[in-house]
Write an enzyme that holds these catalytic residues in place. Structure first.
Site, short mmCIF file in Angstrom:
data_model
loop_
_atom_site.label_atom_id
_atom_site.label_comp_id
_atom_site.label_asym_id
_atom_site.label_seq_id
_atom_site.Cartn_x
_atom_site.Cartn_y
_atom_site.Cartn_z
N ASP A 182 0.83 -1.22 0.00
CA ASP A 182 0.00 0.00 0.00
C ASP A 182 0.86 1.26 0.00
OD1 ASP A 182 0.77 -0.69 2.68
OD2 ASP A 182 -0.71 0.72 3.46
N GLU A 211 0.10 -1.15 5.64
CA GLU A 211 1.19 -0.68 6.51
C GLU A 211 1.01 0.79 6.83
OE1 GLU A 211 5.10 1.10 7.56
OE2 GLU A 211 3.86 1.55 5.83
#
Length: 380
Positions: A74, A127
């Site tokens: 991400d 994350e």
């Protein structure tokens, strides 16, 4: 796929550019997970799967050492046109952290044969959000001896430590409110809250003169909410504090100091105060003499002809979660400038990206030797 193809610079850059073209803000990583699953298949990985939360996990090889190469898919929101110019590759995630992720994948792809060690490649979700991916991965209790997280550290720096964190919500209640024209009739919860947060900061941060920032206990007031009307003194106030813990302390020590200070100030001020813990993450430092730190140091020296710097960061990362849960050496490393992360001009040096693939390859080779030296096979 022929492994010589995976090692050409042109091919490596092409794979990174494709990964960057997939827009993957937190919890929208599926297109990248599927792209990586296909690549893992091409590269001869086995047991390729996308788990319940969306992490991609694949393994290669067999035997010892067992190392996990882990990065996140991400990015923060905001699209950036992918382009390759003036020696840089631009795109959202170029630095944080698709270049480290692809770099690890391509290095792992080049490892041939069985019984040279087991590589687990893990690309995790969220994350930048709530660490859903890494928390889920840890619950699966992977059988590994070492782990590297791919984050931009710069090619000559190894991050060996992250601070821990306690975030608290402190609620102060003064028992009554009054009209703002007669403020002497009641205590003011926002003003009292400031007494508490100032005292906490002072208590936590005292006697730290001369310490490096990475070894300091720090406290920040990050949110404050109180009051119901512009002309009524506030009855209640919530304050959020973010406290970062160096590696020579732990959450228990700091938690006890918070509890004592809140109790003392509440008594002194004659108001009700209690706090709840929103987040608690222990600090983590990899042992400097571990085969992992030594292997990565040697890999960098092979490629860069210079000894890397071992760095303690002031933030808190995924490394803390896996290092403390599995009690194994973990470091963070990867191409890219951390200061370019999250910016509107996010980029990575093409040359550094390509050199980092070579560093990871050398590291894997050194780790096999150093792990065997430390853990010789039992004689039959």
């Amino acid at each position: 796929m022929d492994s010589s193809v995976t090692s050409t610079p042109r091919y490596s850059v092409k794979v990174l550019e494709k990964a960057l073209r997939l827009y993957t803000p937190s919890l929208s990583e599926k297109p990248l997970a599927e792209f990586l699953a296909d690549k893992c298949d091409d590269f001869g990985f086995e047991d390729i799967r996308i788990d319940d939360v969306g992490n991609l996990i694949a393994t290669k090889g067999s035997g010892y050492p067992r190392i996990m190469l882990c990065g996140h898919m991400d990015t923060v929101p905001g699209k950036i046109k992918v382009r390759n110019e003036d020696g840089f590759i631009y795109g959202r995630g170029a630095s944080d952290a698709k270049a480290p992720l692809i770099s690890m994948l391509l290095a792992a792809a080049s490892v041939q044969g069985n019984n040279n060690g087991t590589i687990t490649f893990a690309a995790v979700v969220d994350e930048e959000g709530n660490a859903t991916g890494i928390k889920s991965l840890v619950k699966q209790k992977p059988e590994i001896d070492y782990a590297i997280f791919g984050e931009p550290s710069g090619i000559k720096n190894i991050t060996i430590a992250y601070k821990g964190r306690i975030a608290i919500n402190l609620r102060v209640n003064v028992g009554d409110s009054a009209h703002a024209s007669a403020p002497w009739l009641a205590k003011n919860a926002i003003e009292e809250s400031y007494v508490f947060t100032s005292a906490l900061k002072k208590s936590l941060e005292q006697n730290q003169e001369g310490l490096a920032k990475s070894m300091m206990l720090t406290s920040s007031l990050t949110e404050i909410k109180g009051g119901t009307s512009h002309n009524v003194t506030p009855l209640e106030c919530d304050a959020i504090m973010d406290i970062r813990i160096p590696v020579n302390m732990n959450c228990k020590i700091v938690g006890e100091r918070i509890a004592t200070t809140v109790q003392d100030i509440a008594k002194k001020q004659g108001v009700n105060a209690f706090y709840s813990v929103i987040d608690e993450t222990e600090p983590f430092e990899a042992p400097h003499s571990s085969p992992l730190v030594r292997a990565l140091t040697l890999g960098i020296m092979d490629v860069e002809k210079a000894r890397p710097q071992l760095i303690r960061k002031t933030g808190t990362g995924d490394m803390n979660i896996i290092g403390n849960s599995l009690n194994i050496p973990v470091v963070t490393y990867g191409p890219g400038d951390p200061h370019a992360s999250h910016t509107i001009d996010e980029r990575v040096s093409t040359d550094e990206f390509l050199r980092s693939i070579e560093v990871f390859k050398r590291m894997l080779s050194h780790l096999r030797r150093l792990h065997e030296f430390k853990n010789p096979p039992a004689k039959s």
